[in-house]
Design a protein around this motif. Structure first.
Motif, PDB file in Angstrom:
ATOM      1  N   GLU A  27     -38.749  26.286 -28.466  1.00 37.40           N
ATOM      2  CA  GLU A  27     -39.963  26.198 -27.647  1.00 37.40           C
ATOM      3  C   GLU A  27     -41.202  26.056 -28.524  1.00 37.40           C
ATOM      4  O   GLU A  27     -42.117  25.305 -28.197  1.00 37.40           O
ATOM      5  N   ARG A  28     -41.236  26.783 -29.634  1.00 41.31           N
ATOM      6  CA  ARG A  28     -42.384  26.705 -30.539  1.00 41.31           C
ATOM      7  C   ARG A  28     -42.501  25.335 -31.208  1.00 41.31           C
ATOM      8  O   ARG A  28     -43.583  24.935 -31.612  1.00 41.31           O
ATOM      9  N   LEU A  29     -41.375  24.649 -31.355  1.00 45.54           N
ATOM     10  CA  LEU A  29     -41.381  23.335 -31.991  1.00 45.54           C
ATOM     11  C   LEU A  29     -41.846  22.225 -31.051  1.00 45.54           C
ATOM     12  O   LEU A  29     -42.238  21.151 -31.513  1.00 45.54           O
ATOM     13  N   LEU A  30     -41.797  22.459 -29.739  1.00 47.01           N
ATOM     14  CA  LEU A  30     -42.156  21.424 -28.776  1.00 47.01           C
ATOM     15  C   LEU A  30     -43.522  20.786 -29.039  1.00 47.01           C
ATOM     16  O   LEU A  30     -43.636  19.556 -29.007  1.00 47.01           O
ATOM     17  N   PRO A  31     -44.575  21.576 -29.305  1.00 48.21           N
ATOM     18  CA  PRO A  31     -45.877  20.947 -29.571  1.00 48.21           C
ATOM     19  C   PRO A  31     -45.887  20.053 -30.816  1.00 48.21           C
ATOM     20  O   PRO A  31     -46.715  19.150 -30.925  1.00 48.21           O
ATOM     21  N   LEU A  32     -44.964  20.301 -31.744  1.00 47.51           N
ATOM     22  CA  LEU A  32     -44.877  19.465 -32.941  1.00 47.51           C
ATOM     23  C   LEU A  32     -44.091  18.192 -32.665  1.00 47.51           C
ATOM     24  O   LEU A  32     -44.078  17.275 -33.491  1.00 47.51           O
ATOM     25  N   GLY A  33     -43.377  18.160 -31.554  1.00 48.26           N
ATOM     26  CA  GLY A  33     -42.581  16.990 -31.208  1.00 48.26           C
ATOM     27  C   GLY A  33     -41.325  16.845 -32.037  1.00 48.26           C
ATOM     28  O   GLY A  33     -40.829  15.737 -32.228  1.00 48.26           O
ATOM     29  N   SER A  35     -37.328  18.704 -33.136  1.00 44.35           N
ATOM     30  CA  SER A  35     -36.250  19.610 -32.754  1.00 44.35           C
ATOM     31  C   SER A  35     -35.946  20.547 -33.928  1.00 44.35           C
ATOM     32  O   SER A  35     -36.452  20.354 -35.041  1.00 44.35           O
ATOM     33  N   ALA A  36     -35.079  21.509 -33.682  1.00 41.39           N
ATOM     34  CA  ALA A  36     -34.648  22.402 -34.758  1.00 41.39           C
ATOM     35  C   ALA A  36     -33.917  21.616 -35.842  1.00 41.39           C
ATOM     36  O   ALA A  36     -34.069  21.905 -37.037  1.00 41.39           O
ATOM     37  N   SER A  37     -33.138  20.603 -35.455  1.00 40.80           N
ATOM     38  CA  SER A  37     -32.449  19.759 -36.442  1.00 40.80           C
ATOM     39  C   SER A  37     -33.453  18.985 -37.291  1.00 40.80           C
ATOM     40  O   SER A  37     -33.285  18.878 -38.503  1.00 40.80           O
ATOM     41  N   ASP A  38     -34.494  18.453 -36.640  1.00 38.49           N
ATOM     42  CA  ASP A  38     -35.551  17.754 -37.376  1.00 38.49           C
ATOM     43  C   ASP A  38     -36.223  18.708 -38.361  1.00 38.49           C
ATOM     44  O   ASP A  38     -36.482  18.360 -39.514  1.00 38.49           O
ATOM     45  N   ALA A  39     -36.511  19.916 -37.890  1.00 39.01           N
ATOM     46  CA  ALA A  39     -37.174  20.915 -38.732  1.00 39.01           C
ATOM     47  C   ALA A  39     -36.325  21.236 -39.960  1.00 39.01           C
ATOM     48  O   ALA A  39     -36.852  21.346 -41.073  1.00 39.01           O
ATOM     49  N   ALA A  40     -35.015  21.359 -39.767  1.00 41.10           N
ATOM     50  CA  ALA A  40     -34.129  21.649 -40.896  1.00 41.10           C
ATOM     51  C   ALA A  40     -34.160  20.518 -41.912  1.00 41.10           C
ATOM     52  O   ALA A  40     -34.225  20.757 -43.124  1.00 41.10           O
ATOM     53  N   CYS A  41     -34.136  19.282 -41.434  1.00 38.46           N
ATOM     54  CA  CYS A  41     -34.205  18.123 -42.344  1.00 38.46           C
ATOM     55  C   CYS A  41     -35.515  18.120 -43.119  1.00 38.46           C
ATOM     56  O   CYS A  41     -35.519  17.956 -44.344  1.00 38.46           O
ATOM     57  N   LEU A  42     -36.622  18.299 -42.418  1.00 40.35           N
ATOM     58  CA  LEU A  42     -37.931  18.291 -43.077  1.00 40.35           C
ATOM     59  C   LEU A  42     -38.017  19.398 -44.124  1.00 40.35           C
ATOM     60  O   LEU A  42     -38.526  19.186 -45.228  1.00 40.35           O
ATOM     61  N   ARG A  43     -37.519  20.584 -43.782  1.00 45.58           N
ATOM     62  CA  ARG A  43     -37.582  21.709 -44.717  1.00 45.58           C
ATOM     63  C   ARG A  43     -36.787  21.425 -45.982  1.00 45.58           C
ATOM     64  O   ARG A  43     -37.266  21.652 -47.087  1.00 45.58           O
ATOM     65  N   ILE A  44     -35.593  20.898 -45.832  1.00 47.52           N
ATOM     66  CA  ILE A  44     -34.757  20.640 -47.008  1.00 47.52           C
ATOM     67  C   ILE A  44     -35.353  19.522 -47.857  1.00 47.52           C
ATOM     68  O   ILE A  44     -35.409  19.633 -49.080  1.00 47.52           O
ATOM     69  N   ILE A  45     -35.812  18.452 -47.222  1.00 51.60           N
ATOM     70  CA  ILE A  45     -36.412  17.354 -47.978  1.00 51.60           C
ATOM     71  C   ILE A  45     -37.657  17.843 -48.714  1.00 51.60           C
ATOM     72  O   ILE A  45     -37.867  17.514 -49.885  1.00 51.60           O
TER      73      ILE A  45
END
Length: 129
Positions: A27-33, A35-45
């Motif tokens: 839910e907190r990620l929704l305003p960023l547009g 997903s949790a999977s996207d967030a994991a990719c961005l964090r690792i990269i």
């Protein structure tokens, strides 16, 4: 007839807390547009620096074909780019774009806020179970 007793074991309760924490993070990620999977990719990269899709798949613990779809979507949104490899020009490395860096900065703020809320979720017993 009495309702069936609700499971109360530690493993069950931890699973319920994990589900609720994951739901709230989504839910907190929704305003960023993203997903949790996207967030994991961005964090690792962001943390690993340029890396190829195979290494990202290993870090995420998923099959490489799933990473292709994730990166394609992030690339279409302008958050990630595939660059010529720094050590092997035949390979491609993943890197955050300027827009990806901006989203990642906001993601870090969201994650910090979410982390601060976690003890309240765990102690409230409000896990939807």
């Amino acid at each position: 007839m009495h309702p069936a007793p609700r499971p109360q074991g530690v493993a069950f309760l931890l699973a319920q807390v994990g589900t609720e924490v994951s739901r709230r993070f989504g839910e907190r990620l929704l305003p960023l547009g993203i997903s949790a999977s996207d967030a994991a990719c961005l964090r690792i990269i962001a943390s690993a620096g340029p890396l190829n899709q195979r290494h990202l798949a290993q870090r995420l613990g998923i099959v490489p074909s799933r990473v292709v779809a994730l990166i394609d979507a992030l690339e279409r949104r302008g958050l990630v780019e595939r660059r010529v490899g720094s050590t092997d020009r035949r390979s491609r490395e993943l890197a955050l774009t300027a827009a990806g860096e901006a989203v990642f900065a906001r993601l870090r703020e969201v994650a910090a806020s979410h982390e601060a809320e976690f003890p309240a979720v765990a102690c409230s017993g409000n896990t939807g179970a």
